[in-house]
Design a protein around this motif. Structure first.
Motif, PDB file in Angstrom:
ATOM      1  N   GLU A  39      32.884 -36.795  -8.271  1.00 41.99           N
ATOM      2  CA  GLU A  39      32.764 -35.658  -7.367  1.00 41.99           C
ATOM      3  C   GLU A  39      31.471 -35.759  -6.568  1.00 41.99           C
ATOM      4  O   GLU A  39      30.408 -35.982  -7.136  1.00 41.99           O
ATOM      5  N   MET A  40      31.597 -35.588  -5.266  1.00 40.27           N
ATOM      6  CA  MET A  40      30.446 -35.653  -4.375  1.00 40.27           C
ATOM      7  C   MET A  40      30.259 -34.287  -3.714  1.00 40.27           C
ATOM      8  O   MET A  40      31.246 -33.621  -3.382  1.00 40.27           O
ATOM      9  N   PRO A  41      29.011 -33.883  -3.496  1.00 32.33           N
ATOM     10  CA  PRO A  41      28.784 -32.613  -2.802  1.00 32.33           C
ATOM     11  C   PRO A  41      29.391 -32.671  -1.396  1.00 32.33           C
ATOM     12  O   PRO A  41      29.368 -33.714  -0.741  1.00 32.33           O
ATOM     13  N   ILE A  42      29.958 -31.556  -0.971  1.00 30.53           N
ATOM     14  CA  ILE A  42      30.591 -31.502   0.347  1.00 30.53           C
ATOM     15  C   ILE A  42      30.337 -30.125   0.937  1.00 30.53           C
ATOM     16  O   ILE A  42      30.237 -29.134   0.218  1.00 30.53           O
ATOM     17  N   MET A  43      30.229 -30.096   2.240  1.00 28.19           N
ATOM     18  CA  MET A  43      30.086 -28.820   2.932  1.00 28.19           C
ATOM     19  C   MET A  43      31.473 -28.227   3.143  1.00 28.19           C
ATOM     20  O   MET A  43      32.456 -28.954   3.305  1.00 28.19           O
ATOM     21  N   GLU A  44      31.542 -26.933   3.161  1.00 29.12           N
ATOM     22  CA  GLU A  44      32.822 -26.236   3.331  1.00 29.12           C
ATOM     23  C   GLU A  44      33.546 -26.687   4.605  1.00 29.12           C
ATOM     24  O   GLU A  44      34.757 -26.918   4.600  1.00 29.12           O
ATOM     25  N   GLU A  45      32.797 -26.860   5.689  1.00 30.77           N
ATOM     26  CA  GLU A  45      33.421 -27.240   6.963  1.00 30.77           C
ATOM     27  C   GLU A  45      33.898 -28.695   6.979  1.00 30.77           C
ATOM     28  O   GLU A  45      34.711 -29.072   7.821  1.00 30.77           O
ATOM     29  N   ASP A  46      33.426 -29.526   6.051  1.00 35.29           N
ATOM     30  CA  ASP A  46      33.849 -30.932   5.983  1.00 35.29           C
ATOM     31  C   ASP A  46      35.042 -31.150   5.059  1.00 35.29           C
ATOM     32  O   ASP A  46      35.575 -32.263   4.984  1.00 35.29           O
ATOM     33  N   LEU A  47      35.466 -30.117   4.358  1.00 41.13           N
ATOM     34  CA  LEU A  47      36.551 -30.273   3.382  1.00 41.13           C
ATOM     35  C   LEU A  47      37.876 -30.658   4.043  1.00 41.13           C
ATOM     36  O   LEU A  47      38.595 -31.524   3.555  1.00 41.13           O
ATOM     37  N   THR A  48      38.179 -30.056   5.185  1.00 41.32           N
ATOM     38  CA  THR A  48      39.434 -30.370   5.875  1.00 41.32           C
ATOM     39  C   THR A  48      39.500 -31.845   6.242  1.00 41.32           C
ATOM     40  O   THR A  48      40.497 -32.521   5.978  1.00 41.32           O
TER      41      THR A  48
END
Length: 136
Positions: A76-85
């Motif tokens: 699991e890597m940290p991700i920004m909410e806007e990059d999830l799509t």
């Protein structure tokens, strides 16, 4: 008749073998603690229902509202909410009917879960909410 000066001893010394065993033991003890040092702690809500779906992608929201994402057996890597799509769309070509598992801590506000559900709905992903078995 000639005699040998050096005689071969029939005894076997185990001291060097035990040294190697102890070194291997220490090595495996140290490396086993490094297997998953960055495991994300999420207290899942309880549910008695189970699904047979095998999700390929994982989205994790911890109690501090940090988002993480992974695909398959990746870490699991940290991700920004806007990059999830964009992250999920990259893998949709590999698996058209991709299931996404959502691991959300039970203290996460419902609005955060709805954000993931909206992303999944907009892109035709199927979402599986991860839960834990009830305590008995």
């Amino acid at each position: 008749m000639l005699k040998r000066k050096n005689r071969i001893s029939p005894q076997f010394s185990m001291s060097s073998m035990t040294d190697i065993i102890f070194l291997l033991l220490v090595f495996f003890m140290i490396t086993s603690t490094l297997v998953s040092p960055n495991a994300i702690k999420v207290l899942l809500p309880q549910s008695s229902q189970q699904t047979s779906a095998k999700p390929l992608a994982r989205v994790i929201i911890d109690r501090d509202l940090n988002w993480y994402a992974a695909y398959g057996k990746d870490v699991e890597m940290p991700i920004m909410e806007e990059d999830l799509t964009q992250f999920l769309l990259e893998y949709q070509n590999q698996e058209p009917e991709m299931y996404v598992a959502l691991y959300a801590d039970e203290s996460v506000p419902y609005s955060e879960i709805v954000k993931v559900l909206n992303i999944a709905n907009e892109n035709s992903f199927k979402v599986v909410l991860a839960t834990r078995k009830p305590d008995r």
